[in-house]
Design an enzyme around this catalytic site. Structure first.
Site, PDB file in Angstrom:
ATOM      1  N   HIS A  66       5.429 -11.504   5.333  1.00 45.52           N
ATOM      2  CA  HIS A  66       4.300 -12.309   4.885  1.00 45.52           C
ATOM      3  C   HIS A  66       4.082 -13.556   5.739  1.00 45.52           C
ATOM      4  O   HIS A  66       3.481 -14.522   5.284  1.00 45.52           O
ATOM      5  CB  HIS A  66       4.471 -12.685   3.409  1.00 45.52           C
ATOM      6  CG  HIS A  66       4.245 -11.537   2.479  1.00 45.52           C
ATOM      7  ND1 HIS A  66       3.031 -11.266   1.897  1.00 45.52           N
ATOM      8  CD2 HIS A  66       5.080 -10.549   2.076  1.00 45.52           C
ATOM      9  CE1 HIS A  66       3.128 -10.177   1.144  1.00 45.52           C
ATOM     10  NE2 HIS A  66       4.368  -9.725   1.241  1.00 45.52           N
TER      11      HIS A  66
ATOM     12  N   ASP B  51       5.003   1.607  -1.644  1.00 49.48           N
ATOM     13  CA  ASP B  51       4.929   3.064  -1.561  1.00 49.48           C
ATOM     14  C   ASP B  51       5.774   3.707  -2.656  1.00 49.48           C
ATOM     15  O   ASP B  51       6.908   3.281  -2.895  1.00 49.48           O
ATOM     16  CB  ASP B  51       5.462   3.540  -0.209  1.00 49.48           C
ATOM     17  CG  ASP B  51       4.689   2.979   0.964  1.00 49.48           C
ATOM     18  OD1 ASP B  51       3.691   3.602   1.350  1.00 49.48           O
ATOM     19  OD2 ASP B  51       5.077   1.917   1.490  1.00 49.48           O
TER      20      ASP B  51
ATOM     21  N   HIS C 236      17.361  -4.580  -3.467  1.00 55.27           N
ATOM     22  CA  HIS C 236      16.722  -5.230  -2.326  1.00 55.27           C
ATOM     23  C   HIS C 236      17.752  -6.059  -1.548  1.00 55.27           C
ATOM     24  O   HIS C 236      18.916  -6.157  -1.944  1.00 55.27           O
ATOM     25  CB  HIS C 236      15.586  -6.150  -2.787  1.00 55.27           C
ATOM     26  CG  HIS C 236      14.330  -5.427  -3.136  1.00 55.27           C
ATOM     27  ND1 HIS C 236      14.185  -4.735  -4.314  1.00 55.27           N
ATOM     28  CD2 HIS C 236      13.148  -5.290  -2.483  1.00 55.27           C
ATOM     29  CE1 HIS C 236      12.977  -4.198  -4.369  1.00 55.27           C
ATOM     30  NE2 HIS C 236      12.330  -4.530  -3.261  1.00 55.27           N
TER      31      HIS C 236
END
Length: 399
Positions: free
Chosen positions: A17, A339, A104
């Site tokens: 980002h 996704d 993560h």
């Protein structure tokens, strides 16, 4: 580290980002015809928002070449490429500031650096692979033009639905597929599977998973044809070891096997051994290819093929019980766009990462051959170059 390769060396930069992501490519041979359009093809295949099977994040991923070329040709100097991040939503990750997201890299990055990116996955995000794909597209172009090397990857399984051979006797039919499969075959459907029947099964599985706000894993096969023999650097830089490192450095990868892989452990050596034969082109080759085109860590001239496993995407829409960084129990549901299954978008990533490995090893071998060509080698003993001395029988002596 963020650099990969020795003679063909790439360094990626950027977070998911930030303002953009990109790569510096050092060691590309001069004189290769190269424009943005050559690189854009694979970036477009990788980009998000392609179908209902991928994340709706709308990034065009248009690449710009900033250095290393002039009048459409490489100069031999570092090539700088960059792609802007345009469709950013950092607010989608506000909860991740206090919650380490399950499976993560939030927690591990914080442990390593004592701070982390507050939005997206930072350098652990799949968006980092844009730099790899851009660099690999350059390598692919050189490999194709100079050596006619072809690299094709395709989806071989989604969840528990698989078209990959599980028994050793199924491999000969699979070899027929990998010798003829093309990117046109792969791109004929949104799943990127060359078998229409399995492609529909995979598609339905992914859509079913998406409807449940969940994710699913899968595997990819990669095929590399027309690779010269002699590539690979024993003992610690064997070609399959470098391919494994390259693949397992990709986000969400959890497994790698080459050639017959684990299935090869179930049969005896007399079945598994790849016997040599003189081929029509006058070079030695093998009658079978259980080795996957690599023996002793060095390419043998046969087609290289391997399989890569991708785990289910860690970000899902279902609420998951977890805790904050200070240990307070809570519940986390992702707001980001992700996704349901990464394998269809991972196809060009696996192809281009493979190209980086082959390109680097090819340049290393070419440099070795060039250095050796300056030596006088008329008196090298015959056995050292694979020949028997004169008047020597090939029959074993039992005395």
């Amino acid at each position: 580290m963020s650099s990969f390769g020795k003679l063909f060396r790439v360094t990626t930069f950027g977070e998911s980002h930030c303002k953009g992501v990109g790569v510096i490519v050092d060691g590309c041979p001069p004189g290769l015809q190269l424009t943005e359009s050559d690189v854009q093809v694979q970036l477009t295949r990788r980009r998000p928002g392609q179908s209902k099977l991928t994340t709706p994040r709308d990034e065009k991923d248009k690449v710009t070449i900033y250095s290393g070329t002039e009048l459409g040709y490489t100069l031999g100097t570092p090539i700088g490429l960059m792609v802007s991040n345009n469709d950013q939503r950092p607010n989608d990750y506000s909860n991740a500031i206090v919650y380490p997201r399950p499976s993560h890299a939030d927690y591990t990055y914080l442990e390593k650096y004592s701070l982390k990116a507050t939005s997206g996955g930072g350098r652990a995000s799949a968006r980092e692979t844009i730099g790899r794909v851009a660099a690999g597209a350059i390598a692919e172009k050189y490999l194709k033009e100079a050596f006619n090397i072809e690299i094709v990857s395709f989806v071989s399984s989604v969840g528990d639905i698989s078209m990959y051979p599980t028994k050793i006797e199924e491999y000969p039919k699979f070899w027929e597929l990998i010798e003829k499969v093309s990117r046109d075959d792969v791109d004929s459907n949104e799943v990127r599977c060359p078998d229409p029947e399995y492609a529909e099964k995979f598609r339905n599985k992914i859509l079913e998973t998406r409807g449940q706000h969940d994710s699913i894993g899968g595997t990819l096969v990669c095929v590399i044809r027309n690779v010269p023999s002699g590539l690979g650097e024993p003992c610690f830089d064997k070609l399959e070891a470098q391919l494994a490192q390259a693949m397992l450095s990709l986000p969400a990868t959890k497994g790698f096997e080459i050639g017959s892989g684990f299935a090869g452990t179930t049969v005896n050596g007399h079945i598994h051994n790849d016997a040599f034969v003189m081929k029509e082109n006058g070079k030695l080759g093998t009658t079978t290819n259980y080795s996957g085109g690599i023996q002793g860590g060095i390419s043998n001239g046969e087609t290289i093929y391997f399989r890569v496993a991708f785990k289910p995407v860690a970000t899902i829409g279902q609420a998951q019980k977890t805790c904050t960084y200070d240990g307070t129990e809570g519940e986390l549901a992702a707001k980001g766009r992700h996704d349901p299954c990464v394998v269809s978008r991972a196809v060009p990533i696996v192809e281009t990462m493979s190209a980086l490995v082959i390109m680097d090893n090819l340049l290393i071998q070419l440099s070795r051959q060039a250095a050796s060509s300056y030596l006088k080698k008329d008196n090298i003993p015959a056995p050292l170059v694979g020949k028997l001395p004169e008047n020597t029988s090939t029959e074993e002596n039992d005395s």
